[in-house]
Design an enzyme around this catalytic site. Structure first.
Site: not given
Length: 720
Positions: A60, A194
């Site tokens: 990505e 995250k």
């Protein structure tokens, strides 16, 4: 009346019934034309690797545009690509450059994304706007999954995925990464979620979406991006790349729509201090709340503040974990590529000349939207009563079915066809994104072909209705645009939907350049088309059923039986007799017998039937012979759709032929492919792959024994 009402209701709603992809009908209105309209640009190196079934790793690009400051972002992107290459895989960084989705970025593209201040953060929601406006941006995990899936890349590597934000139970701030993983067959390798997010709720949401989550390593400890342990557990763990690849492969084999998350803990020696990171996160989250920052701006703001608060420690850790993910992801991609071809010779088509691209097969024929109506039980009633039935919609067409199956078997044929500029045409392009549809003509003045099949309770086709006029637009003039590809093709398949003049043109070109041709008749009326001229003499193979074979004999002016036999021994004798006149010029007549399997008819000196194309006509005396291969047994209740079974059989046989397999293996590949398709709601089963139709994976005792039949001495010219 029943049929009309069903079709009216479905057309009025304009909602296709594709069971595994209906969710994309409106939300991907732009994405469904990506390949055909040039919105998807696949780098030549990536395209070559995909076609060759090599290991490819999607990467990505928001980490470049919004994850790190310049020049760290550019250096990190280049280093990650280099790590992928060093581990024998091909990197495919995905990003949007001026309204085009690029799968694989050049060095100048990477520099542009890293330096530009005008790039957007692009997720699934943003794709239509960014593409339509010609803008540029970095793709999040969700947008990267979409592009990777359309390009045929099964695995993506990132730093950490998005998730449920803190207080997400009240704000409903949930990353589209999670929903995209729940509806697309792409495996994601990341360092977990995250750590600025609510990890516990994220894992719960992934479970709700049906995403299989496994930690890479000896424990199930789920990582938290900067640190290897979050305090939460994954449902599973995989100890090495082979185990991870097997997990991913089985998602594809089973036909599950959701993806896989492989969570890779950052090595302990590279992990940041949990106390330092936790304190920085708390401070950054409070600042974001105080400043009123919301939506997709939250994550970039918090990551930047953590970088500032930790004085660069978070960036060092971020780069380390991304590199580690790239290493692990590349090893998994290589293991996955090995497993996909284990025990079977993958396609290896010879090049026509040094430095030229390998020759590829070509399929020319029809594609259409199929309505499959299966009567539930009892005898079908005509004259007005309603037959209780199930109605499903799928994508079909003989040529499309052949091209679809060959694509799933790794041969990547060029498909030449025509569709209308309508919702059905859009659906076909979207559904066929795994195929090479660059030669499919879109005609605004015509309707995409529609076919309705009524299936009796026994599973046999009872009635077929079709609006197929657009197939007449697959003219010799249009097909001549691809004459260069036809001349160098490894194989050409023609279906009976196309005009006789087109068949004649292709046969003449193929004959001149010694290209083997198979003619697949679509019904007994279309079976006559090659026999309107001498073009049939250029065919190498044909694959009729018994009625179509009789029509071919009638077209040659030969006497035929009024009633076809039903007893198997008589069927074989009649089929062998009707194949006799064709075998003066054809190498093999492949007679499809439905639930009774397939009959190969040829001329041979020793009773064997070699399928590999002969380089010269057989001149020495030979005898007519046939080999009957019974079908793989399928219980009636398992039979869901027979519309693509014969096409799967022929495509599997061709795939074996083009990969150098001997005759028995070729036929068994075809029978396996057919057995998958009759048990699928789609015309061509999505479970068909190089691996699934490998006969070596089936116990020998399962196979019905082929039965050999011999005719008299080959007919003389006078007899023919």
């Amino acid at each position: 009346m029943f049929l009309s009402v069903c079709l009216y209701r479905r057309m009025w709603k304009c909602i296709p019934l594709f069971p595994h992809a209906a969710y994309m009908e409106w939300s991907c209105a732009i994405a469904r034309r990506l390949l055909h309209d040039g919105l998807l640009k696949v780098h030549p190196e990536v395209s070559k690797a995909i076609a060759g079934q090599k290991a490819v790793v999607a990467l990505e690009s928001t980490i470049i545009t919004h994850g790190m400051p310049y020049p760290h972002n550019l250096n990190c992107a280049k280093e990650v690509e280099q790590i992928v290459k060093e581990h024998s895989a091909v990197p495919a960084t995905i990003g949007i450059i001026k309204g085009k989705m690029h799968v694989g970025l050049s060095e100048s593209d990477l520099e542009y994304l890293a330096e530009s201040k005008e790039t957007l953060k692009v997720s699934r929601r943003d794709l239509p706007y960014v593409l339509s406006k010609g803008l540029s941006g970095g793709t999040t995990v969700s947008a990267t999954i979409i592009a990777a899936h359309k390009a045929g890349i099964p695995l993506l590597v990132t730093g950490g995925i998005g998730g449920v934000h803190r207080d997400g139970q009240n704000t409903l701030d949930i990353s589209s990464d999670l929903t995209e993983m729940g509806r697309t067959q792409v495996a994601v390798v990341s360092a977990g979620v995250k750590s600025i997010l609510d990890i516990g709720r994220t894992l719960e949401y992934l479970e709700t979406q049906g995403v299989c989550v496994a930690t890479f390593g000896k424990t199930r400890d789920f990582p938290a991006f900067f640190i290897p342990k979050s305090g939460f557990q994954s449902p599973y763990n995989v100890t090495d790349e082979e185990e991870a690849a097997k997990l991913i492969a089985n998602v594809h084999k089973f036909g599950q729509d959701s993806g896989v998350l492989i969570a890779v803990p950052i090595p302990e020696e590279q992990a940041a201090s949990s106390l330092v990171i936790d304190n920085a996160i708390k401070q950054a989250v409070e600042e974001a709340r105080d400043k009123g920052i919301q939506g997709k701006d939250v994550t970039p703001f918090i990551l930047e503040r953590i970088y500032e608060i930790t004085q660069g420690l978070s960036l060092t850790t971020n780069i380390a974990l991304i590199k580690n993910n790239a290493k692990v992801g590349s090893r998994i991609a290589c293991a996955l590529a090995r497993q996909n071809t284990h025990g079977y010779n993958p396609p290896s088509l010879s090049s026509k000349g040094k430095g030229e691209a390998p020759a590829k097969p070509i399929v020319i024929g029809g594609c259409n939207v199929d309505y499959v109506i299966k009567v539930e039980h009892g005898e079908m009633m005509f004259g007005g009563p309603t037959n209780r039935s199930t109605v499903r919609q799928s994508i079909g067409g003989v040529g499309r079915n052949l091209a679809d199956c060959l694509s799933r078997l790794g041969l990547n044929p060029l498909f030449i066809s025509a569709i209308g500029s309508d919702i059905n045409g859009d659906a076909i392009l979207r559904f066929c994104s795994h195929m090479d549809t660059s030669a499919v003509s879109i005609l605004p003045e015509h309707n995409t072909a529609v076919y309705c099949a009524v299936i009796a309770p026994s599973g046999e086709l009872s009635l077929g209705l079709g609006d197929m006029d657009i197939h007449l637009q697959i003219t010799a003039q249009y097909v001549s645009r691809f004459e260069e590809q036809i001349r160098s093709a490894s194989f050409v398949c023609l279906d009976g939907n196309i005009p006789a003049s087109t068949i004649n043109y292709v046969c003449n070109v193929a004959k001149e350049h010694s290209v083997p041709v198979l003619f697949e008749p679509t019904d007994f009326s279309s079976a006559c088309k090659p026999f309107e001229t001498d073009s049939w003499k250029a065919l190498t193979y044909t694959s009729p059923n018994l009625m179509e074979l009789r029509a071919m004999n009638q077209a040659l002016g030969l006497p035929v039986l009024t009633e076809l036999p039903s007893v198997m021994d008589e069927v074989i004798d009649v089929a062998l007799g009707m194949s006799r006149p064709l075998l003066k010029h054809l190498q093999c007549v492949i007679v499809t017998l439905g639930k009774h399997g397939v009959l190969l008819c040829s001329r041979s000196q020793d009773g064997a039937i070699p399928l590999q194309p002969r380089k010269a006509p057989q001149m020495s005396p030979s005898k007519l012979c046939a080999i009957h291969y019974p079908a793989i047994s399928v219980r009636p209740e398992e039979m869901l759709n027979v519309s693509g079974a014969g096409d799967s059989l022929v495509a599997g046989l061709i795939a074996g032929l083009l990969t150098g397999q001997e005759t028995h293996t070729c036929v068994r590949m075809g029978l396996l492919a057919a057995s998958y398709s009759v048990r699928s709601l789609e015309a061509i089963s999505t479970s068909i792959s190089v691996n699934s139709v490998n006969p070596q994976r089936v116990i020998e005792s399962v196979w019905p024994q082929p039965i050999y039949h011999h005719g008299s001495k080959a007919p003389t010219d006078r007899e023919l």
